[in-house]
Design an enzyme around this catalytic site. Structure first.
Site, PDB file in Angstrom:
ATOM      1  N   HIS A   1      -4.669   3.588  -0.043  1.00 47.61           N
ATOM      2  CA  HIS A   1      -5.299   2.715   0.927  1.00 47.61           C
ATOM      3  C   HIS A   1      -6.294   2.766   1.507  1.00 47.61           C
ATOM      4  CE1 HIS A   1      -5.493  -0.355   4.231  1.00 47.61           C
ATOM      5  NE2 HIS A   1      -4.327  -0.987   3.716  1.00 47.61           N
TER       6      HIS A   1
ATOM      7  N   LEU B   1       4.426  -3.994   2.958  1.00 42.60           N
ATOM      8  CA  LEU B   1       3.029  -3.840   2.483  1.00 42.60           C
ATOM      9  C   LEU B   1       2.317  -2.617   3.150  1.00 42.60           C
ATOM     10  CD1 LEU B   1       0.903  -4.827   0.450  1.00 42.60           C
ATOM     11  CD2 LEU B   1       0.140  -6.464   2.212  1.00 42.60           C
ATOM     12  N   ASP B   2       1.732  -1.745   2.535  1.00 46.53           N
ATOM     13  CA  ASP B   2       1.009  -0.766   3.194  1.00 46.53           C
ATOM     14  C   ASP B   2       1.653   0.239   4.061  1.00 46.53           C
ATOM     15  OD1 ASP B   2      -1.105  -1.280   1.605  1.00 46.53           O
ATOM     16  OD2 ASP B   2      -1.902  -2.701   3.039  1.00 46.53           O
ATOM     17  N   ALA B   3       3.272   0.008   4.107  1.00 48.66           N
ATOM     18  CA  ALA B   3       4.042   0.828   5.255  1.00 48.66           C
ATOM     19  C   ALA B   3       4.843   1.725   4.643  1.00 48.66           C
ATOM     20  CB  ALA B   3       4.662  -0.111   5.838  1.00 48.66           C
TER      21      ALA B   3
END
Length: 298
Positions: free
Chosen positions: A206, A241-243
């Protein structure tokens, strides 16, 4: 960077032919280290490295990564697994045993930006990443010539909102049998079905220091806020998402003098390094997942 010669590869394989790694997670209690060490001693193994961590000695969870050498490991591996099962059951262990000299198969996914992909290819070519890169999958043709120059197959599978299910079927077929998928700046969201097939076996980079500046145009967001640090985060991919569990992060100090393009350039340098570290640690079985966190042994 130079590709490992056949002689160097044979030397590496010979050095590690009888080396294994055991990864353990279980409720913490007295006697775990003693039980594992005694078992390996009884099997004739020589422990060469041992790392452990507990979230709480009283009621927490215990994590362990142990490397050992055992003569004729290849022939005895299944026997060792079967013999260790009663020990593991008595402690309620989740565990695995892997042979260090067996390369994991990896698929790299990329869109148009090449910096993370090239970093991984260079490190793989130099022998720093001990893996077989089975295929590079992309939704664009841009990287085909570069990838094929490394002798690696390239599959271009365009993805649109109308063909996404069919495209994912083709991607899954292209990546069939791999142990790890690396999203080297692949700019598509994977479906829950895709994630189920590769749970905790997909690593993403990310382009910001999560959880700050999520979503589109993170460097523009950072510039508007006048940040003094930019960073990158490598994590396992989950449906949120992105976690997913974070494997590695790093930052670069910046000032008011950098414009958006300068921030992006510095950010790319951080991204490529962070992703390469995370991939290497996964390949070397140094990462254990605990809920939405990771234990990363040095």
């Amino acid at each position: 960077m130079q590709l490992l010669s056949e002689r160097e590869w044979l030397a590496y394989r010979e050095k590690n032919k009888d080396r294994a790694r055991m990864l353990i997670s279980c409720p913490d209690r007295a006697g775990i280290v003693a039980a594992v060490s005694n078992f390996l001693f009884q099997q004739g193994a020589n422990i060469v490295q041992s790392d452990q961590y507990t979230t709480d000695p009283e009621t927490g969870r215990f994590f362990m990564r142990i490397e050992f050498d055992l003569i004729n490991l290849d022939e005895r591996c299944e026997e060792i697994k079967e013999a260790f099962s009663p020990v593991a059951e008595s402690f309620g262990m989740e565990w695995s045993l892997v042979e260090a000299n067996k390369r994991k198969k990896v698929a790299l996914f990329v869109s148009k930006e090449d910096h993370c992909l090239l970093e991984l290819l260079w490190r793989w070519k130099s022998g720093e990443l001990f893996a077989d890169i089975a295929v590079v999958v992309s939704n664009h043709p841009d990287m085909q010539e570069t990838v094929e120059s490394f002798g690696i197959p390239y599959r271009c599978i365009p993805v649109t909102k109308d063909n996404k299910p069919q495209a994912e079927e083709a991607q899954l077929a292209a990546a069939e049998g791999v142990d790890l998928i690396v999203l080297a700046r692949y700019m598509q969201i994977l479906s829950p079905r895709f994630l189920d097939d590769y749970a905790m076996r997909i690593i993403n980079i990310h382009h910001s220091f999560l959880p700050a500046f999520v979503g589109a145009k993170p460097y523009e967001q950072a510039y508007r806020r006048g940040v003094k640090l930019i960073g990158a985060t490598a994590h396992y991919v989950t449906e949120e998402l992105d976690a997913g569990p974070i494997i590695e992060q790093d930052v670069q100090r910046v000032s008011h003098q950098e414009d958006v393009e300068a921030l992006k350039q510095l950010g790319r340098q951080v991204e490529r390094t962070v992703l390469a570290r995370a991939v290497r640690w996964h390949l070397e079985d140094r990462v254990l997942v605990s809920g939405n966190k990771t234990i990363v042994f040095p």
